[in-house]
Design an enzyme around this catalytic site. Structure first.
Site, PDB file in Angstrom:
ATOM      1  N   GLY A  97       0.813  -1.218   0.000  1.00 56.82           N
ATOM      2  CA  GLY A  97       0.000   0.000   0.000  1.00 56.82           C
ATOM      3  C   GLY A  97       0.836   1.253   0.000  1.00 56.82           C
ATOM      4  N   GLY A 131      -0.110   6.132   1.655  1.00 52.54           N
ATOM      5  CA  GLY A 131       1.043   5.653   0.892  1.00 52.54           C
ATOM      6  C   GLY A 131       2.375   6.157   1.416  1.00 52.54           C
ATOM      7  NE  ARG A 181      10.739  -4.040   3.197  1.00 52.81           N
ATOM      8  CZ  ARG A 181       9.572  -4.184   3.830  1.00 52.81           C
ATOM      9  NH1 ARG A 181       9.535  -4.190   5.149  1.00 52.81           N
ATOM     10  NH2 ARG A 181       8.439  -4.284   3.166  1.00 52.81           N
ATOM     11  NE  ARG A 188       4.871  -8.849   1.629  1.00 56.27           N
ATOM     12  CZ  ARG A 188       5.251  -7.859   2.408  1.00 56.27           C
ATOM     13  NH1 ARG A 188       4.921  -7.872   3.675  1.00 56.27           N
ATOM     14  NH2 ARG A 188       5.948  -6.848   1.930  1.00 56.27           N
ATOM     15  CG  ASP A 257       0.371  -8.916   6.569  1.00 57.31           C
ATOM     16  OD1 ASP A 257      -0.173  -9.528   7.514  1.00 57.31           O
ATOM     17  OD2 ASP A 257       0.623  -7.707   6.604  1.00 57.31           O
ATOM     18  CG  ASN A 258       3.893  -7.912   8.786  1.00 55.06           C
ATOM     19  OD1 ASN A 258       3.922  -7.411   7.654  1.00 55.06           O
ATOM     20  ND2 ASN A 258       3.260  -7.348   9.789  1.00 55.06           N
ATOM     21  CG  ASP A 267       6.360  -4.974   7.782  1.00 57.17           C
ATOM     22  OD1 ASP A 267       6.665  -3.777   7.944  1.00 57.17           O
ATOM     23  OD2 ASP A 267       5.498  -5.340   6.986  1.00 57.17           O
TER      24      ASP A 267
HETATM   25  P1  AMP Z   1       1.973  -3.430   8.157  1.00 57.63           P
HETATM   26  O1  AMP Z   1       1.127  -3.365   9.390  1.00 57.63           O
HETATM   27  O2  AMP Z   1       3.037  -2.395   8.097  1.00 57.63           O
HETATM   28  O3  AMP Z   1       2.480  -4.785   7.872  1.00 57.63           O
HETATM   29  O4  AMP Z   1       0.994  -3.029   6.952  1.00 57.63           O
HETATM   30  C1  AMP Z   1      -0.180  -3.740   6.676  1.00 57.63           C
HETATM   31  C2  AMP Z   1      -0.763  -3.264   5.369  1.00 57.63           C
HETATM   32  O5  AMP Z   1      -1.123  -1.886   5.422  1.00 57.63           O
HETATM   33  C3  AMP Z   1       0.159  -3.408   4.168  1.00 57.63           C
HETATM   34  O6  AMP Z   1      -0.630  -3.796   3.072  1.00 57.63           O
HETATM   35  C4  AMP Z   1       0.704  -2.011   3.992  1.00 57.63           C
HETATM   36  O7  AMP Z   1       1.103  -1.764   2.674  1.00 57.63           O
HETATM   37  C5  AMP Z   1      -0.514  -1.175   4.375  1.00 57.63           C
HETATM   38  N1  AMP Z   1      -0.140   0.175   4.831  1.00 57.63           N
HETATM   39  C6  AMP Z   1       0.496   0.489   5.980  1.00 57.63           C
HETATM   40  N2  AMP Z   1       0.652   1.824   6.083  1.00 57.63           N
HETATM   41  C7  AMP Z   1       0.122   2.365   4.967  1.00 57.63           C
HETATM   42  C8  AMP Z   1      -0.017   3.694   4.477  1.00 57.63           C
HETATM   43  N3  AMP Z   1       0.421   4.742   5.159  1.00 57.63           N
HETATM   44  N4  AMP Z   1      -0.623   3.855   3.278  1.00 57.63           N
HETATM   45  C9  AMP Z   1      -1.084   2.812   2.580  1.00 57.63           C
HETATM   46  N5  AMP Z   1      -0.989   1.547   2.983  1.00 57.63           N
HETATM   47  C10 AMP Z   1      -0.392   1.309   4.170  1.00 57.63           C
HETATM   48 MG    MG Z   2       3.647  -5.553   6.531  1.00 56.91          MG
END
Ligand code: AMP
Ligand code: MG
Length: 493
Positions: A97, A131, A181, A188, A257-258, A267
């Site tokens: 995202g 994003g 990164r 994943r 997903d992590n 992550d």
């Molecule tokens: P995470 O908790 O960092 O593993 O993120 C979980 C999901 O949320 C993933 O699909 C990320 O790409 C999405 N995500 C986290 N932060 C943002 C953001 N600021 N904008 C868009 N997508 C996000």
């Molecule tokens: Mg993640």
């Protein structure tokens, strides 16, 4: 937006795009979105070097544009990857995202490394997110991922951080940043869940064949490749989680997903390190149930692996019942694999040498004593290996710890080894320094307020964590109990 600079920024670019050979539902073409005012904050030159990249002739402005995504490297083909995942047990469609993959850099040794910009703007998978990423969280990822690498634990790496010159709106307005990164891949458990749930068996098989070729080529010829592949992932995860337990690392958000199929720590959101030992330690503000608490991590890995096994069922065996039987057996093998890795790891930390039947009890009694007396996990092993004076560490003079210490000394000095010899053998497994939560927060606050030097210094120290140097004492300090009580980490992205 200037996408192609007249001459490339940096030398040694060698980008491949093997991931785009997968069916197109696995990704979306997505260029990073330019930022207002890119500024270089951190560049990992040794890592660049190992990737065959050379930025010596590039000026800082150019580099900042490159790592912000304002200028793309030659032959990049940026994509956002699709994936799903179980977040705190709930299945959701996710995807990159706020990240794009620029490509896979082929290093001089012919290995492939994903180069991903994180915080690079919206993608088709952004849902309601902006994003973007905050400077503080990207510096945190840089610092901790490099510390993990220094500790000898498989991890994604961090090549650069740039500030964007743009505000990011969270609970408060914060400075924005982009992190580069580097990973063996970004495949994943959730990528397999996505394929299994939405794309059908043929696409799922395409993903598996691709992953096997990239990470586990030796199982390609196996009579049951899906099962053999799954067992490899089980082994990698068992090894990885045992390593986390070695240094007191709490991932904090072990959603599927992590969890990387290649077995790297990935992550770094709300992760933290254990100070005073307790298996229920949890710092993440969103983990109210303690699902991802320190001592729960092996169980969660098992849970996540069972999600992977479910996704792979149609590839494991054509007969569903047989597939389930084989998958179950393989999932449960994690417990034994993990136990083996864990005992080996603790044996190394404690200098036990050849295994004995009583070792299990010795180890669990140590953890009970540490938890009861609230003693620091890292310090305990340094104390045992003679790197701390007892006066400095009065907690270790408590009779309960001393009793255990007596048992341990008797156990290790048999087989003709002296205590000094044993202690010498322990040193490569017990870090002198870990990135202590209070120090991490302190240097991050200083960095976002304009003074990056303390972060540089901490980074240098945690990249060489087995270095025994008296001048490092300040980095070995533990936080005040009140600080620790109030400490919470945020996914605060
Ligand atoms: P995470 O908790 O960092 O593993 O993120 C979980 C999901 O949320 C993933 O699909 C990320 O790409 C999405 N995500 C986290 N932060 C943002 C953001 N600021 N904008 C868009 N997508 C996000
Ligand atoms: Mg993640």
């Amino acid at each position: 937006m200037e996408i192609m600079p007249k001459s490339p920024i940096g030398k040694g670019w060698n980008l491949r795009h093997t991931y785009t050979s997968l069916p197109e539902k696995f990704f979306a073409n997505q260029k990073p979105q330019s930022v207002a005012d890119p500024g270089m904050v951190l560049l990992n030159e040794p890592l660049a070097d190992s990737l065959g990249l050379d930025f010596e002739d590039s000026d800082e402005k150019q580099l900042a544009r490159l790592f912000a995504g304002n200028s793309l490297p030659p032959d990049s083909m940026a994509i956002a990857q699709a994936y799903a995942g179980h977040q705190f047990g709930n299945f959701t469609m996710l995807g990159d995202g706020r990240a794009v993959l620029l490509g896979e850099q082929e290093a001089p040794d012919e290995t492939l490394w994903d180069l991903q910009l994180k915080g690079s703007g919206r993608t088709p998978f952004s849902r309601r997110g902006d994003g973007r990423a905050t400077l503080k969280s990207m510096l945190r990822e840089f610092l901790i991922s490099e510390a993990m690498h220094g500790l000898g634990i498989p991890s994604t790496r961090s090549l650069a951080v740039v500030s964007t010159g743009e505000p990011v709106y969270r609970e408060r307005v914060q400075a924005g940043a982009v992190l580069t990164r580097v990973a063996k891949s970004h495949i994943r458990v959730g990528t397999f869940e996505y394929a299994a749930q939405y794309l059908g068996t043929e696409n799922l098989k395409a993903l598996m064949d691709y992953t096997i070729k990239r990470h586990y080529p030796h199982v390609a010829g196996d009579a049951f490749p899906a099962l053999a592949f799954f067992k490899e992932v089980v082994n990698q995860q068992a090894a990885l989680i045992a390593q986390w337990m070695r240094v007191g690392f709490i991932h904090g958000v072990m959603n599927t997903d992590n969890m990387s199929i290649a077995g790297e720590t990935i992550d770094y959101g709300p992760c933290a390190f254990v100070n005073a030992y307790h298996s229920e330690t949890v710092f993440s503000s969103i983990d109210t149930q303690g699902r991802y608490a320190f001592g729960n991590q092996p169980k969660v890995a098992l849970w996540n692996l069972s999600c992977l096994a479910s996704s792979l069922l149609p590839l494991i065996h054509e007969n569903k019942e047989t597939a389930i039987t084989l998958a179950k057996e393989a999932v449960y093998s994690f417990t034994d694999r993990y136990q083996e890795r864990y005992e080996q790891m603790m044996g190394e930390k404690l200098g036990l040498g050849a295994k004995r039947e009583t070792d299990r009890e010795l180890i669990s009694d140590l953890l009970d004593v540490l938890s009861e007396l609230k003693l620091d996990y890292t310090h305990a092993f340094l104390f045992l290996q003679g790197d701390f004076e007892s006066e400095e560490q009065s907690g270790f003079l408590h009779p309960k710890f001393q009793d255990w210490w007596m048992r341990w000394t008797k156990r290790v000095v048999t087989d003709g080894r002296s205590l000094e010899q044993v202690q010498q053998l322990m040193r490569p497994y017990n870090p002198q320094v870990i990135p202590r939560n209070h120090l991490v927060e302190e240097v991050l606050d200083q960095a976002v307020n304009g003074d990056i030097r303390p972060l540089y210094r901490l980074l240098e120290v945690v990249q060489n964590p087995y270095n025994l140097d008296r001048s490092l004492r300040p980095y070995q300090s533990v936080p005040a109990a009140e600080w620790e009580m109030g400490y919470q980490t945020f996914c605060g992205t």
